[in-house]
Design a protein around this motif. Structure first.
Motif, PDB file in Angstrom:
ATOM      1  N   ALA A   6       8.163  -2.430  13.279  1.00 26.98           N
ATOM      2  CA  ALA A   6       7.226  -1.374  13.645  1.00 26.98           C
ATOM      3  C   ALA A   6       7.651  -0.059  12.999  1.00 26.98           C
ATOM      4  O   ALA A   6       6.825   0.701  12.497  1.00 26.98           O
ATOM      5  CB  ALA A   6       7.150  -1.228  15.160  1.00 26.98           C
ATOM      6  N   MET A   7       8.953   0.194  13.007  1.00 29.45           N
ATOM      7  CA  MET A   7       9.471   1.412  12.399  1.00 29.45           C
ATOM      8  C   MET A   7       9.264   1.369  10.882  1.00 29.45           C
ATOM      9  O   MET A   7       8.908   2.378  10.271  1.00 29.45           O
ATOM     10  CB  MET A   7      10.959   1.552  12.722  1.00 29.45           C
ATOM     11  CG  MET A   7      11.495   2.871  12.313  1.00 29.45           C
ATOM     12  SD  MET A   7      10.743   4.156  13.285  1.00 29.45           S
ATOM     13  CE  MET A   7      12.177   4.910  13.901  1.00 29.45           C
ATOM     14  N   ALA A   8       9.431   0.196  10.286  1.00 30.47           N
ATOM     15  CA  ALA A   8       9.242   0.055   8.838  1.00 30.47           C
ATOM     16  C   ALA A   8       7.768   0.241   8.483  1.00 30.47           C
ATOM     17  O   ALA A   8       7.443   0.873   7.479  1.00 30.47           O
ATOM     18  CB  ALA A   8       9.736  -1.306   8.375  1.00 30.47           C
ATOM     19  N   LYS A   9       6.863  -0.317   9.335  1.00 27.12           N
ATOM     20  CA  LYS A   9       5.432  -0.142   9.098  1.00 27.12           C
ATOM     21  C   LYS A   9       5.045   1.326   9.202  1.00 27.12           C
ATOM     22  O   LYS A   9       4.294   1.849   8.380  1.00 27.12           O
ATOM     23  CB  LYS A   9       4.613  -0.956  10.102  1.00 27.12           C
ATOM     24  CG  LYS A   9       4.312  -2.341   9.684  1.00 27.12           C
ATOM     25  CD  LYS A   9       3.357  -2.947  10.680  1.00 27.12           C
ATOM     26  CE  LYS A   9       2.921  -4.310  10.206  1.00 27.12           C
ATOM     27  NZ  LYS A   9       1.984  -4.919  11.098  1.00 27.12           N
ATOM     28  N   ARG A  10       5.572   1.970  10.240  1.00 23.99           N
ATOM     29  CA  ARG A  10       5.254   3.372  10.440  1.00 23.99           C
ATOM     30  C   ARG A  10       5.803   4.201   9.283  1.00 23.99           C
ATOM     31  O   ARG A  10       5.159   5.111   8.770  1.00 23.99           O
ATOM     32  CB  ARG A  10       5.839   3.848  11.764  1.00 23.99           C
ATOM     33  CG  ARG A  10       5.352   5.228  12.138  1.00 23.99           C
ATOM     34  CD  ARG A  10       5.842   5.694  13.473  1.00 23.99           C
ATOM     35  NE  ARG A  10       5.296   4.859  14.541  1.00 23.99           N
ATOM     36  CZ  ARG A  10       5.846   4.680  15.719  1.00 23.99           C
ATOM     37  NH1 ARG A  10       6.991   5.280  15.991  1.00 23.99           N
ATOM     38  NH2 ARG A  10       5.303   3.923  16.632  1.00 23.99           N
ATOM     39  N   SER A  11       6.982   3.885   8.834  1.00 28.10           N
ATOM     40  CA  SER A  11       7.605   4.590   7.737  1.00 28.10           C
ATOM     41  C   SER A  11       6.817   4.360   6.446  1.00 28.10           C
ATOM     42  O   SER A  11       6.603   5.294   5.671  1.00 28.10           O
ATOM     43  CB  SER A  11       9.038   4.098   7.589  1.00 28.10           C
ATOM     44  OG  SER A  11       9.539   4.444   6.349  1.00 28.10           O
ATOM     45  N   THR A  12       6.376   3.127   6.208  1.00 28.22           N
ATOM     46  CA  THR A  12       5.589   2.814   5.019  1.00 28.22           C
ATOM     47  C   THR A  12       4.255   3.547   5.063  1.00 28.22           C
ATOM     48  O   THR A  12       3.815   4.093   4.048  1.00 28.22           O
ATOM     49  CB  THR A  12       5.338   1.291   4.934  1.00 28.22           C
ATOM     50  OG1 THR A  12       6.585   0.616   4.998  1.00 28.22           O
ATOM     51  CG2 THR A  12       4.639   0.945   3.659  1.00 28.22           C
ATOM     52  N   LEU A  16       3.000   6.334   2.452  1.00 33.03           N
ATOM     53  CA  LEU A  16       1.724   6.144   1.768  1.00 33.03           C
ATOM     54  C   LEU A  16       0.799   7.340   2.023  1.00 33.03           C
ATOM     55  O   LEU A  16       0.136   7.816   1.100  1.00 33.03           O
ATOM     56  CB  LEU A  16       1.062   4.848   2.266  1.00 33.03           C
ATOM     57  CG  LEU A  16      -0.250   4.473   1.617  1.00 33.03           C
ATOM     58  CD1 LEU A  16      -0.038   4.184   0.146  1.00 33.03           C
ATOM     59  CD2 LEU A  16      -0.844   3.265   2.320  1.00 33.03           C
ATOM     60  N   LEU A  17       0.784   7.838   3.233  1.00 33.30           N
ATOM     61  CA  LEU A  17      -0.039   8.982   3.573  1.00 33.30           C
ATOM     62  C   LEU A  17       0.418  10.226   2.814  1.00 33.30           C
ATOM     63  O   LEU A  17      -0.401  10.983   2.295  1.00 33.30           O
ATOM     64  CB  LEU A  17       0.007   9.233   5.090  1.00 33.30           C
ATOM     65  CG  LEU A  17      -0.942  10.283   5.625  1.00 33.30           C
ATOM     66  CD1 LEU A  17      -2.377   9.860   5.372  1.00 33.30           C
ATOM     67  CD2 LEU A  17      -0.705  10.493   7.102  1.00 33.30           C
ATOM     68  N   ARG A  18       1.742  10.424   2.730  1.00 27.45           N
ATOM     69  CA  ARG A  18       2.258  11.571   1.992  1.00 27.45           C
ATOM     70  C   ARG A  18       1.932  11.484   0.505  1.00 27.45           C
ATOM     71  O   ARG A  18       1.691  12.485  -0.139  1.00 27.45           O
ATOM     72  CB  ARG A  18       3.769  11.674   2.178  1.00 27.45           C
ATOM     73  CG  ARG A  18       4.126  12.521   3.375  1.00 27.45           C
ATOM     74  CD  ARG A  18       5.610  12.765   3.465  1.00 27.45           C
ATOM     75  NE  ARG A  18       6.116  11.752   4.394  1.00 27.45           N
ATOM     76  CZ  ARG A  18       7.291  11.147   4.317  1.00 27.45           C
ATOM     77  NH1 ARG A  18       8.109  11.423   3.336  1.00 27.45           N
ATOM     78  NH2 ARG A  18       7.655  10.265   5.197  1.00 27.45           N
ATOM     79  N   ARG A  19       1.874  10.298  -0.046  1.00 23.00           N
ATOM     80  CA  ARG A  19       1.593  10.127  -1.465  1.00 23.00           C
ATOM     81  C   ARG A  19       0.097  10.268  -1.789  1.00 23.00           C
ATOM     82  O   ARG A  19      -0.239  10.670  -2.887  1.00 23.00           O
ATOM     83  CB  ARG A  19       2.045   8.749  -1.933  1.00 23.00           C
ATOM     84  CG  ARG A  19       3.509   8.624  -2.094  1.00 23.00           C
ATOM     85  CD  ARG A  19       3.823   7.278  -2.676  1.00 23.00           C
ATOM     86  NE  ARG A  19       5.249   7.072  -2.804  1.00 23.00           N
ATOM     87  CZ  ARG A  19       5.800   5.949  -3.161  1.00 23.00           C
ATOM     88  NH1 ARG A  19       5.037   4.900  -3.435  1.00 23.00           N
ATOM     89  NH2 ARG A  19       7.104   5.833  -3.252  1.00 23.00           N
ATOM     90  N   THR A  20      -0.760   9.930  -0.858  1.00 28.97           N
ATOM     91  CA  THR A  20      -2.182   9.850  -1.180  1.00 28.97           C
ATOM     92  C   THR A  20      -3.030  10.992  -0.648  1.00 28.97           C
ATOM     93  O   THR A  20      -4.204  11.078  -0.990  1.00 28.97           O
ATOM     94  CB  THR A  20      -2.770   8.529  -0.643  1.00 28.97           C
ATOM     95  OG1 THR A  20      -2.587   8.488   0.767  1.00 28.97           O
ATOM     96  CG2 THR A  20      -2.146   7.348  -1.310  1.00 28.97           C
TER      97      THR A  20
END
Length: 109
Positions: A6-12, A16-20
């Motif tokens: 869950a932490m990895a999903k949230r981190s990913t 992704l949000l910061r990049r896009t």
């Protein structure tokens, strides 16, 4: 382990949000201006209305030019140095409401 996923999903997702977010914002702004260029008051779709208004104004200006030419001719005929006697006679009779005894008056209305 579930918590790590869950932490990895949230981190990913946050990565992704910061990049896009910047390219997504740029796409939204470009779409707005593109839509405005097509649908706006000065857009491509308004070009037909401008052409119609231009044609109407040209007709109006041609009529005004014709009227101006008539008035210019009338002013030239009334020039004090060489006035047209027929026009002077017509205007004097109209203004003074004078008729010769041998004339017949035909009303227009």
């Amino acid at each position: 382990m579930v918590q790590n996923r869950a932490m990895a999903k949230r981190s990913t997702f946050s990565v992704l949000l910061r990049r896009t977010w910047l390219p997504a914002l740029a796409l939204v702004v470009m779409a707005f201006f593109g839509g405005y260029a097509v649908l706006g008051p000065n857009g491509v779709l308004a070009y037909g209305e401008y052409r119609h208004q231009l044609a109407a104004k040209k007709v109006t200006y041609e009529a005004l030019d014709h009227q101006r030419a008539e008035l210019r001719n009338r002013v030239n005929l009334l020039d004090h140095r060489h006035a047209n006697p027929d026009l002077v006679d017509e205007l004097a009779r109209k203004k003074l409401n004078v008729v010769h005894p041998d004339e017949i008056i035909v009303p227009l209305n």
